[in-house]
Design a protein around this motif. Structure first.
Motif, PDB file in Angstrom:
ATOM      1  N   GLU A   1      -6.023  14.007   1.518  1.00 31.16           N
ATOM      2  CA  GLU A   1      -5.010  14.447   0.565  1.00 31.16           C
ATOM      3  C   GLU A   1      -3.724  13.644   0.724  1.00 31.16           C
ATOM      4  N   ASN A   2      -3.327  13.409   1.973  1.00 29.45           N
ATOM      5  CA  ASN A   2      -2.117  12.635   2.231  1.00 29.45           C
ATOM      6  C   ASN A   2      -2.239  11.215   1.693  1.00 29.45           C
ATOM      7  N   MET A   3      -3.427  10.638   1.845  1.00 29.84           N
ATOM      8  CA  MET A   3      -3.651   9.272   1.356  1.00 29.84           C
ATOM      9  C   MET A   3      -3.580   9.220  -0.168  1.00 29.84           C
ATOM     10  N   LEU A   4      -4.186  10.195  -0.821  1.00 29.71           N
ATOM     11  CA  LEU A   4      -4.145  10.216  -2.282  1.00 29.71           C
ATOM     12  C   LEU A   4      -2.708  10.371  -2.783  1.00 29.71           C
ATOM     13  N   GLU A   5      -1.965  11.274  -2.170  1.00 34.45           N
ATOM     14  CA  GLU A   5      -0.578  11.470  -2.599  1.00 34.45           C
ATOM     15  C   GLU A   5       0.282  10.246  -2.295  1.00 34.45           C
ATOM     16  N   ALA A   6       0.030   9.608  -1.140  1.00 30.51           N
ATOM     17  CA  ALA A   6       0.769   8.385  -0.799  1.00 30.51           C
ATOM     18  C   ALA A   6       0.456   7.279  -1.795  1.00 30.51           C
ATOM     19  N   ALA A   7      -0.811   7.172  -2.175  1.00 29.16           N
ATOM     20  CA  ALA A   7      -1.206   6.148  -3.142  1.00 29.16           C
ATOM     21  C   ALA A   7      -0.530   6.388  -4.485  1.00 29.16           C
ATOM     22  N   LEU A   8      -0.541   7.633  -4.941  1.00 30.77           N
ATOM     23  CA  LEU A   8       0.089   7.951  -6.217  1.00 30.77           C
ATOM     24  C   LEU A   8       1.593   7.706  -6.165  1.00 30.77           C
ATOM     25  N   HIS A   9       2.226   8.085  -5.056  1.00 34.23           N
ATOM     26  CA  HIS A   9       3.670   7.885  -4.912  1.00 34.23           C
ATOM     27  C   HIS A   9       4.011   6.392  -4.926  1.00 34.23           C
ATOM     28  N   ALA A  10       3.225   5.598  -4.197  1.00 32.44           N
ATOM     29  CA  ALA A  10       3.492   4.161  -4.134  1.00 32.44           C
ATOM     30  C   ALA A  10       3.270   3.499  -5.492  1.00 32.44           C
ATOM     31  N   LEU A  11       2.170   3.846  -6.156  1.00 30.39           N
ATOM     32  CA  LEU A  11       1.866   3.249  -7.455  1.00 30.39           C
ATOM     33  C   LEU A  11       2.872   3.660  -8.517  1.00 30.39           C
ATOM     34  N   ALA A  12       3.402   4.878  -8.409  1.00 30.61           N
ATOM     35  CA  ALA A  12       4.349   5.370  -9.406  1.00 30.61           C
ATOM     36  C   ALA A  12       5.674   4.617  -9.381  1.00 30.61           C
ATOM     37  N   THR A  13       5.939   3.883  -8.307  1.00 29.93           N
ATOM     38  CA  THR A  13       7.169   3.081  -8.259  1.00 29.93           C
ATOM     39  C   THR A  13       7.119   1.916  -9.236  1.00 29.93           C
ATOM     40  N   GLY A  14       5.901   1.543  -9.664  1.00 26.62           N
ATOM     41  CA  GLY A  14       5.750   0.406 -10.559  1.00 26.62           C
ATOM     42  C   GLY A  14       5.685  -0.925  -9.849  1.00 26.62           C
ATOM     43  N   ASP A  15       5.790  -0.915  -8.536  1.00 25.10           N
ATOM     44  CA  ASP A  15       5.735  -2.153  -7.754  1.00 25.10           C
ATOM     45  C   ASP A  15       4.295  -2.677  -7.743  1.00 25.10           C
ATOM     46  N   PRO A  16       4.037  -3.892  -8.258  1.00 26.46           N
ATOM     47  CA  PRO A  16       2.682  -4.426  -8.275  1.00 26.46           C
ATOM     48  C   PRO A  16       2.063  -4.497  -6.881  1.00 26.46           C
ATOM     49  N   ALA A  17       2.886  -4.676  -5.854  1.00 23.93           N
ATOM     50  CA  ALA A  17       2.376  -4.764  -4.484  1.00 23.93           C
ATOM     51  C   ALA A  17       1.839  -3.426  -3.987  1.00 23.93           C
ATOM     52  N   ALA A  18       2.120  -2.344  -4.732  1.00 21.99           N
ATOM     53  CA  ALA A  18       1.650  -1.023  -4.307  1.00 21.99           C
ATOM     54  C   ALA A  18       0.140  -0.882  -4.436  1.00 21.99           C
ATOM     55  N   ALA A  19      -0.481  -1.713  -5.278  1.00 23.40           N
ATOM     56  CA  ALA A  19      -1.934  -1.643  -5.475  1.00 23.40           C
ATOM     57  C   ALA A  19      -2.644  -2.355  -4.326  1.00 23.40           C
ATOM     58  N   SER A  20      -2.454  -1.842  -3.127  1.00 25.86           N
ATOM     59  CA  SER A  20      -3.008  -2.432  -1.914  1.00 25.86           C
ATOM     60  C   SER A  20      -3.413  -1.328  -0.956  1.00 25.86           C
ATOM     61  N   GLY A  21      -4.646  -1.391  -0.470  1.00 25.61           N
ATOM     62  CA  GLY A  21      -5.106  -0.406   0.490  1.00 25.61           C
ATOM     63  C   GLY A  21      -4.281  -0.426   1.759  1.00 25.61           C
ATOM     64  N   ASN A  22      -3.919  -1.614   2.224  1.00 29.70           N
ATOM     65  CA  ASN A  22      -3.099  -1.725   3.433  1.00 29.70           C
ATOM     66  C   ASN A  22      -1.725  -1.100   3.228  1.00 29.70           C
ATOM     67  N   ARG A  23      -1.173  -1.255   2.018  1.00 31.56           N
ATOM     68  CA  ARG A  23       0.136  -0.660   1.699  1.00 31.56           C
ATOM     69  C   ARG A  23       0.040   0.870   1.765  1.00 31.56           C
ATOM     70  N   ILE A  24      -1.038   1.409   1.212  1.00 36.64           N
ATOM     71  CA  ILE A  24      -1.212   2.861   1.215  1.00 36.64           C
ATOM     72  C   ILE A  24      -1.367   3.367   2.647  1.00 36.64           C
ATOM     73  N   ALA A  25      -2.169   2.667   3.440  1.00 35.19           N
ATOM     74  CA  ALA A  25      -2.361   3.063   4.835  1.00 35.19           C
ATOM     75  C   ALA A  25      -1.027   3.064   5.578  1.00 35.19           C
ATOM     76  N   LYS A  26      -0.221   2.035   5.331  1.00 35.99           N
ATOM     77  CA  LYS A  26       1.081   1.923   5.998  1.00 35.99           C
ATOM     78  C   LYS A  26       2.004   3.069   5.593  1.00 35.99           C
ATOM     79  N   GLU A  27       1.896   3.497   4.317  1.00 41.28           N
ATOM     80  CA  GLU A  27       2.752   4.577   3.818  1.00 41.28           C
ATOM     81  C   GLU A  27       2.600   5.847   4.645  1.00 41.28           C
ATOM     82  N   ILE A  28       1.381   6.104   5.154  1.00 45.23           N
ATOM     83  CA  ILE A  28       1.161   7.338   5.901  1.00 45.23           C
ATOM     84  C   ILE A  28       0.969   7.077   7.390  1.00 45.23           C
ATOM     85  N   GLY A  29       1.233   5.844   7.821  1.00 49.43           N
ATOM     86  CA  GLY A  29       1.121   5.512   9.232  1.00 49.43           C
ATOM     87  C   GLY A  29      -0.305   5.486   9.742  1.00 49.43           C
TER      88      GLY A  29
END
Length: 207
Positions: A20-48
């Motif tokens: 659940e945390n990963m899904l919410e982190a992914a949605l939060h990151a993607l919602a910024t509009g930053d093209p770099a957010a579409a990255s699995g490593n970015r999502i993993a980093k978001e939640i440590g």
């Protein structure tokens, strides 16, 4: 329906919470509009977490994106069906357009746009590289068309015209929302009224 990212392993409470945390982190990151957010490593980093944890939960990046899209679809639901059943044709069309106008400005919608912009445009390429993500996106069209059909089911309206309306509205509404987000001198209230008038005139039963 099985969530597209499920790998078949029995999940414990901690695993479900991580997912659940990963899904919410992914949605939060993607919602910024930053093209770099579409990255699995970015999502993993978001939640440590590590990419290995993401893979354990979703299988691969395709599973993650499919699960993210599925989550937005669950939260969105069948928007047109929520229109009051006893409403007139004009009230129903107005209700659908206003719901879409509001919904397409939401964080979930911004997340979808960011992810779609990062995915291949060609369907064959998308299906080859991201088969589960492609399947989730493809599933939206028949669901949307069926929801529109149900919204007008008790009215004597040509089903072909309802399908054409359903095909038109997503792109038309994204255009209006884009104008709002970019800033415009156009009167978008007037634009929505004009769209309602045009669709009502097109859907009204011919005498």
């Amino acid at each position: 329906m099985t969530d597209p990212g499920t790998t078949g392993r029995r999940s414990n409470k901690r695993g479900l919470a991580t997912r659940e945390n990963m899904l919410e982190a992914a949605l939060h990151a993607l919602a910024t509009g930053d093209p770099a957010a579409a990255s699995g490593n970015r999502i993993a980093k978001e939640i440590g977490a590590t990419w290995g944890v993401v893979k354990y939960q979703f299988g691969d990046i395709d599973g993650l994106w499919a699960a993210v899209l599925h989550r937005t679809a669950e939260r969105r639901g069948d928007l047109p069906v929520r229109v009051r059943p006893t409403a007139s044709l004009r009230e129903r069309v107005t209700g659908i357009i206003e719901l879409m106008y509001t919904g397409l400005s939401s964080p979930d919608s911004r997340a979808i746009e960011t992810l779609r912009a990062a995915l291949p445009r060609d369907h064959a390429e998308l299906e080859r590289l991201y088969p589960r993500t492609a399947a989730e996106l493809a599933s939206w069209k028949p669901l949307w068309h069926d929801a529109c059909r149900k919204a007008f089911a008790d009215l004597d309206i040509d089903p072909v015209r309802i399908r054409e309306m359903a095909a038109l509205l997503p792109g038309a509404m994204r255009g209006l929302v884009s104008e709002k987000q970019l800033g415009t001198y156009a009167d978008l209230d007037e634009a929505r009224r004009g769209l309602v008038n045009a669709i009502v005139a097109y859907l009204e039963p011919q005498l």
